[in-house]
Motif scaffolding. Sequence first.
Motif, PDB file in Angstrom:
ATOM      1  N   UNK A 119       0.844  -1.206   0.000  1.00 54.22           N
ATOM      2  CA  UNK A 119       0.000   0.000   0.000  1.00 54.22           C
ATOM      3  C   UNK A 119       0.876   1.250   0.000  1.00 54.22           C
ATOM      4  N   UNK A 120       1.969   1.222   0.761  1.00 45.73           N
ATOM      5  CA  UNK A 120       2.881   2.369   0.802  1.00 45.73           C
ATOM      6  C   UNK A 120       3.489   2.630  -0.564  1.00 45.73           C
ATOM      7  N   UNK A 121       3.966   1.547  -1.202  1.00 43.73           N
ATOM      8  CA  UNK A 121       4.590   1.699  -2.522  1.00 43.73           C
ATOM      9  C   UNK A 121       3.576   2.221  -3.533  1.00 43.73           C
ATOM     10  N   UNK A 122       2.360   1.657  -3.504  1.00 45.80           N
ATOM     11  CA  UNK A 122       1.330   2.069  -4.472  1.00 45.80           C
ATOM     12  C   UNK A 122       0.892   3.520  -4.240  1.00 45.80           C
ATOM     13  N   UNK A 123       0.907   3.934  -2.977  1.00 45.94           N
ATOM     14  CA  UNK A 123       0.421   5.293  -2.685  1.00 45.94           C
ATOM     15  C   UNK A 123       1.473   6.361  -2.986  1.00 45.94           C
ATOM     16  N   UNK A 124       2.747   5.947  -3.121  1.00 50.75           N
ATOM     17  CA  UNK A 124       3.824   6.938  -3.284  1.00 50.75           C
ATOM     18  C   UNK A 124       3.599   7.905  -4.450  1.00 50.75           C
ATOM     19  N   UNK A 125       3.187   7.444  -5.638  1.00 51.68           N
ATOM     20  CA  UNK A 125       2.991   8.408  -6.724  1.00 51.68           C
ATOM     21  C   UNK A 125       1.836   9.392  -6.465  1.00 51.68           C
ATOM     22  N   UNK A 126       0.923   9.041  -5.564  1.00 54.10           N
ATOM     23  CA  UNK A 126      -0.217   9.917  -5.284  1.00 54.10           C
ATOM     24  C   UNK A 126       0.096  10.821  -4.104  1.00 54.10           C
ATOM     25  N   UNK A 127       0.518  10.215  -3.026  1.00 55.44           N
ATOM     26  CA  UNK A 127       0.695  10.965  -1.774  1.00 55.44           C
ATOM     27  C   UNK A 127       2.099  11.534  -1.628  1.00 55.44           C
ATOM     28  N   UNK A 128       3.059  11.019  -2.395  1.00 61.14           N
ATOM     29  CA  UNK A 128       4.441  11.424  -2.202  1.00 61.14           C
ATOM     30  C   UNK A 128       5.031  10.728  -0.990  1.00 61.14           C
ATOM     31  N   UNK A 129       6.264  11.100  -0.671  1.00 61.29           N
ATOM     32  CA  UNK A 129       6.935  10.443   0.451  1.00 61.29           C
ATOM     33  C   UNK A 129       7.366  11.476   1.475  1.00 61.29           C
ATOM     34  N   UNK A 130       7.008  11.231   2.710  1.00 59.78           N
ATOM     35  CA  UNK A 130       7.498  12.062   3.812  1.00 59.78           C
ATOM     36  C   UNK A 130       7.771  11.125   4.990  1.00 59.78           C
ATOM     37  N   UNK A 131       8.747  11.480   5.832  1.00 67.66           N
ATOM     38  CA  UNK A 131       9.050  10.582   6.944  1.00 67.66           C
ATOM     39  C   UNK A 131       7.857  10.339   7.868  1.00 67.66           C
ATOM     40  N   UNK A 132       6.940  11.316   7.934  1.00 71.76           N
ATOM     41  CA  UNK A 132       5.811  11.165   8.862  1.00 71.76           C
ATOM     42  C   UNK A 132       4.627  10.429   8.240  1.00 71.76           C
ATOM     43  N   UNK A 133       4.759   9.958   6.994  1.00 76.10           N
ATOM     44  CA  UNK A 133       3.604   9.350   6.315  1.00 76.10           C
ATOM     45  C   UNK A 133       3.081   8.112   7.057  1.00 76.10           C
ATOM     46  N   UNK A 134       3.971   7.415   7.739  1.00 78.09           N
ATOM     47  CA  UNK A 134       3.554   6.221   8.471  1.00 78.09           C
ATOM     48  C   UNK A 134       2.662   6.577   9.640  1.00 78.09           C
ATOM     49  N   UNK A 135       3.050   7.611  10.366  1.00 76.31           N
ATOM     50  CA  UNK A 135       2.231   8.000  11.520  1.00 76.31           C
ATOM     51  C   UNK A 135       0.930   8.661  11.068  1.00 76.31           C
ATOM     52  N   UNK A 136       0.925   9.224   9.838  1.00 76.69           N
ATOM     53  CA  UNK A 136      -0.312   9.828   9.308  1.00 76.69           C
ATOM     54  C   UNK A 136      -1.365   8.764   9.008  1.00 76.69           C
ATOM     55  N   UNK A 137      -0.911   7.622   8.463  1.00 77.85           N
ATOM     56  CA  UNK A 137      -1.875   6.594   8.024  1.00 77.85           C
ATOM     57  C   UNK A 137      -2.332   5.719   9.193  1.00 77.85           C
TER      58      UNK A 137
END
Lengths: 406, 301
Positions: free
Chosen positions: B219-237
């Motif tokens: 899910x993280x890999x698939x979402x990268x082109x949409x959401x981009x990458x930030x170190x806090x993305x894990x805590x956001x989801x």
Amino acid sequence: MKSFLSDLKFKITTIIFSFLFSISSSLSTADTVNILGLFPFSGPYADSGKLTDQGARIALEEVNYTINGKKIKYVTRDSETKAGPAARRAQEAIDTEGVKFIIGPWSSGVALAVTEVAKKNKVMYYFSGGTEDISGKKCHKYAFMWAANAWTAMDADLKIFKKANPNAKKIYLFVVDYAFGWTLQKYVESLAPKYGLEVVGVDRHPLGHREYSTFITKAMSKNPDAVYMINFGLDAISAVRQLNNFGFTPKKPVIMSWSSGFEELIQLDPAARENLIVGSNYYYTIDNPENKKFVEAYKKKFKGVPPGYAGAAGYGLMKMTLLGMQKSGSTEPQKVITALEEHKGKNFVGDFEIRGRNHQTVRPFFVLQTKKKNEMKNQYDMAEVVDVSSTEQPKNINMCKDIGSF
Amino acid sequence: MKTAFNAVFEFLKIFMTFLIISQILNGLGLGMLYALVGVGLTLILGVLNIPNFAHGVLYALGAYLAFTIANLTDSFYFAMFLSPLLVVLVGFLLESQGVRRLYHAHHDYQLLFLFACALIIQEVIIIIWGPIGFSLLPPPSLSGAVDLGFLIYPKYRLVLICFAFFMIICLYLFLTKTNLGAILRAGIENRDMVKVLGINVNVVFLYTFGLGAYLAGLAGALSAPIMGLTPSMGLDILPICFVVVVVAGLGSIPGAIIAGILIGLSQGAATIWFPEATNVVIYVMMGLTIIFRPQGLFGVR
């Protein structure tokens, strides 16, 4: 008897230690000036906190952590981009560290809480920038703001957008739903007609929002000539990226009205940042010797990466605080504040003035146009400054009617 | 006058229909991602009886690894294939070296361990990739948007909806048609019974954690082109994952799929009428579930 003697010994030891401790504390407060860097090291703007802190440290390194013969003790706290924790930590730093000057904290909602702490404790507070309330309806003697006024910024963005797109008539707003977002929205709505523009829709989204597809489809159904974004940091980056996914850019422009500039643009692929008009309080190519010196120092620290708004704001906040100390020859907040009021001079962003009546800063606001991939000379050559505006907010709309006294 | 009124009414009706359809599409795309992450979390929770607080960072790790692999190999598809598998290795490591030692300890220790792992992995991401985020563009064949007649929609998102749907079907078949799937489901129903049947539960737990990590990484890999990458993305989801689990019912896999999609759709609907509430609506759904159906939509315990 033995117990009495041991009790007495304990009491004497305690008194001696307390005495020594009080002497060392009073010596440390006489010889040092304590400054608090209150920045978001976690939360939605966590990416900016570390950079702002580094900018402030560069300013301190320039004076070798000393001012007016005193050592500067620089302490930091995490604002978390939350008003409650930030205000609590500011108060704690004042109480335990003897902080007399606060810089930060990046977010407007948080700044409005911290400014009250500064006022109550009579410590000087320099806010990076955002809500006009700091030099507007919540103004007081102890608070200053480094960034350009919100009105100046929105006027500059709309003026340059219209100049670059003379046929444009309709804009659609994405607005982050908190104090600063509302302020900018109010100004855009009132200034748009002046440039022949109509606001055809407004969507407010929560802070920290990452998924804009639902907003984009709604906006596209109104067929605007541009999406005007009043959001910041990761919110803005996500929205720009997704506007590009939907094919809105590069066909039509997107305006990032109050951007960190470099720090936001670098996170976007060159293809995703095509046709952006970016308003910012700083861009690293500003052409003056002070800025070149700062950029070099910053690049040395960050493996050749130039500073953006966050780094520059940290540097600017600390420089202005130190300037006040130098001008007044003091480290007492009230004297430093008096020295900064009606300040007029040049610094690394250009001409810089502070109005004594409301502590408003009159300074340049930069509008950038992003470059296409084939126009970039290197990976950091992402945009060029197309215009600079320092038009002052009209007096009659400034809400600071009486700044009060110390 | 009446004709003009009817014309305006008809226009509004068509406009709203298109808007609603487009928001359903958006909600589906979002919901599929939520479903993938949510199913992984609910699997681990159901079988291991542990709320995996490190699930969010595994999602972030999937995205960052995909970004690096795509840049190194210049192949987006290879990155999508390999990065979730590398996240599985991290999952195996977490389970075998940490979580396994705490199965008999109090729940607080498990929570603390996983939360600490989440923070450590997030800091490692910052050390390796830096505090500033990145973008990962889809390959040229999936870039741009297609005109669906009533709506211009990104190609990548359409493919994402189809692919996530395909993955969910595969997962469903794996869980219902294979022996290992049956063991996993049995583990959710009654762990002790699985032990009594002579099945090595340590292996089952390891595979479950690995499968959960795979889904998070994917899910993280698939979402990268949409959401981009930030170190806090894990805590956001992470909070959204837990909402999916609560709405679905603890341990319910079909529930997690439906809850994920429902949450995505409700966010889409909120944008039409009350955009400020797009985040709050998730928690409203959770609150309503807890009040009216505490066991969740599909839960039994």
